[in-house]
Motif scaffolding. Structure first.
Motif, PDB file in Angstrom:
ATOM      1  N   LEU A 291       0.842  -1.179   0.000  1.00  0.00           N
ATOM      2  CA  LEU A 291       0.000   0.000   0.000  1.00  0.00           C
ATOM      3  C   LEU A 291       0.887   1.242   0.000  1.00  0.00           C
ATOM      4  N   TYR A 292       0.553   2.200  -0.834  1.00  0.00           N
ATOM      5  CA  TYR A 292       1.176   3.506  -0.766  1.00  0.00           C
ATOM      6  C   TYR A 292       0.311   4.375   0.141  1.00  0.00           C
ATOM      7  N   VAL A 293       0.932   4.950   1.152  1.00  0.00           N
ATOM      8  CA  VAL A 293       0.180   5.702   2.162  1.00  0.00           C
ATOM      9  C   VAL A 293       0.910   6.997   2.488  1.00  0.00           C
TER      10      VAL A 293
ATOM     11  N   ALA B  79      -0.138   4.457   9.656  1.00  0.00           N
ATOM     12  CA  ALA B  79      -0.925   3.371   9.073  1.00  0.00           C
ATOM     13  C   ALA B  79      -0.575   2.045   9.735  1.00  0.00           C
TER      14      ALA B  79
ATOM     15  N   LEU C 260       3.722  -1.273   3.832  1.00  0.00           N
ATOM     16  CA  LEU C 260       3.215   0.092   3.822  1.00  0.00           C
ATOM     17  C   LEU C 260       4.366   1.008   3.437  1.00  0.00           C
TER      18      LEU C 260
ATOM     19  N   SER D 243       5.649   4.949   2.325  1.00  0.00           N
ATOM     20  CA  SER D 243       5.409   6.386   2.221  1.00  0.00           C
ATOM     21  C   SER D 243       6.560   7.043   1.479  1.00  0.00           C
TER      22      SER D 243
ATOM     23  N   VAL E 263      -0.424   8.619  -4.106  1.00  0.00           N
ATOM     24  CA  VAL E 263      -1.227   9.119  -2.996  1.00  0.00           C
ATOM     25  C   VAL E 263      -1.939  10.413  -3.383  1.00  0.00           C
TER      26      VAL E 263
ATOM     27  N   ASP F  80      -4.533   6.973   0.026  1.00  0.00           N
ATOM     28  CA  ASP F  80      -3.920   5.723   0.474  1.00  0.00           C
ATOM     29  C   ASP F  80      -4.622   4.545  -0.196  1.00  0.00           C
TER      30      ASP F  80
ATOM     31  N   HIS G 189     -10.277   5.441   5.325  1.00  0.00           N
ATOM     32  CA  HIS G 189      -9.589   6.502   4.612  1.00  0.00           C
ATOM     33  C   HIS G 189     -10.504   7.700   4.394  1.00  0.00           C
TER      34      HIS G 189
END
Length: 360
Positions: free
Chosen positions: A11-13, A19, A58, A60, A72, A77, A321
């Motif tokens: 996941l791109y957050v 997260a 995860l 960032s 993002v 997210d 989200h």
């Protein structure tokens, strides 16, 4: 080319640490590794969470031009990478590109001691990448030399407690109107998937078409959905607008003993979509010989559907989200092979009964 299953999802957050705290505290994941500029991951901070047979990364962005920053910005997210386990990443990459897949990154090898991992990446749908992962040697290393592994978890040290979530069952993917058939064709012709199910679903004045594609191993399943734009606007239209195009609407995780799992997750703070009480008034007639007593299902808010092979018990979380996009599904399969579409109509009818009852 053998696609042997889901190796991990990424996941791109906006903030990986926040997260991770949420997923560990609320869903029982455990922090197992991390990487960043100091380990060779340029412009990013990545945390590895695990639970059962699920691995979730995860990531960032630390710089404005990192791909996660653009993802993002466009989508919020969400799931950016669905990594597939393969026998030979370099060979699989070559086959997929030859079949028409768009190359994202060429094969790369990571090694430390006896652990060797080879990866390569191709485009899937929308902005979603498929990372091909070949592993040899000890599987305790996620990405040798790049992820620093840890046996402890700062957020939730549950020891040897049984996992609440066991593995990824499927991904629900929303695509813009007119792209369903071409997406199915892409996975059939490029990835060797087969279409195993299709239906048109009516929910009041709304409509949507769904087709399910699955790998030959039966361990990678995508439920693809497009809205019927000739009908009233609905939740699929909302997802596509808020997400900014095609993407993973929800990830479905399996569990053993869903009512106990739901109670445990609720105690941790997970919020679930509400089920109208009237849904359970007709459940015993709609699904004979329920695998779990109606009272337990009602208490947990769990839905039940049936097919030729058995029963499917399921529940959906609320989105965590701000864009109200990605959410999770918790399911327990009691023989069923389908995906619970019967519950869409049942929920709609239950909501109508609830509204009519409130007017009396």
């Amino acid at each position: 080319m053998n696609l042997n299953g889901i190796d991990h999802i990424e996941l791109y957050v906006g903030d990986a640490r926040q997260a991770a705290f949420y997923y560990c505290t609320a869903f029982g994941f455990r922090l197992r590794g991390q990487g960043g500029p100091e380990t060779g991951l340029k412009g990013q901070r990545s945390l590895l969470l695990t639970q059962g047979d699920v691995r979730m990364v995860l990531t960032s962005p630390l710089v404005a031009d990192h791909p996660a920053a653009e993802f993002v910005r466009r989508h919020g997210d969400g799931v950016a990478v669905i990594a597939l386990e393969v026998d030979d990443a370099e060979s699989a990459f070559g086959e997929l590109v030859h079949a028409g897949a768009a190359a994202v990154s060429a094969p790369a090898r990571y090694a430390e001691g006896d652990a060797v991992v080879t990866t390569a990446e191709v485009l899937g749908f929308g902005d979603i990448t498929h990372r091909l992962v070949q592993r040899t040697g000890p599987r305790t290393e996620f990405l040798p030399g790049v992820f620093l592994m840890s046996a402890t978890n700062d957020a939730d040290d549950t020891g040897d407690a049984a996992p609440l979530l066991e593995l990824i069952d499927h991904f629900a993917v929303c695509v813009p109107a007119g792209q369903l058939d071409s997406t199915v064709k892409h996975y059939e012709e490029v990835f060797g998937f087969s279409q195993i199910f299709e239906e048109y679903i009516e929910v009041g004045a709304q409509g949507m078409s769904s087709k399910v594609v699955q790998s030959p191993s039966k361990l990678i399943t995508l439920t693809l959905i497009e809205p019927d734009t000739s009908r009233e606007r609905g939740q699929i239209d909302d997802f596509l607008a808020w997400h900014g195009g095609a993407g993973v609407q929800h990830v479905a995780f399996t569990t053993d003993g869903i009512t106990d799992t739901v109670r445990a997750l609720a105690a941790r703070g997970v919020r679930f979509a509400n089920t109208p009480p009237t849904y359970y008034d007709a459940l015993a007639d709609r699904v004979p010989d329920l695998a779990v007593p109606v009272a337990d299902l009602r208490d947990a808010g769990v839905l039940v559907d049936t097919d030729h092979w058995g029963q499917l018990l399921q529940i959906f979380t609320e989105s965590m989200h701000v864009r109200r996009t990605l959410f999770l599904e918790i399911i327990e399969r009691r023989g069923a092979l389908t995906f619970g579409s019967g519950n869409i109509k049942a929920l709609y009818e239950a909501k109508n009964r609830e509204l009519v009852g409130g007017l009396r």
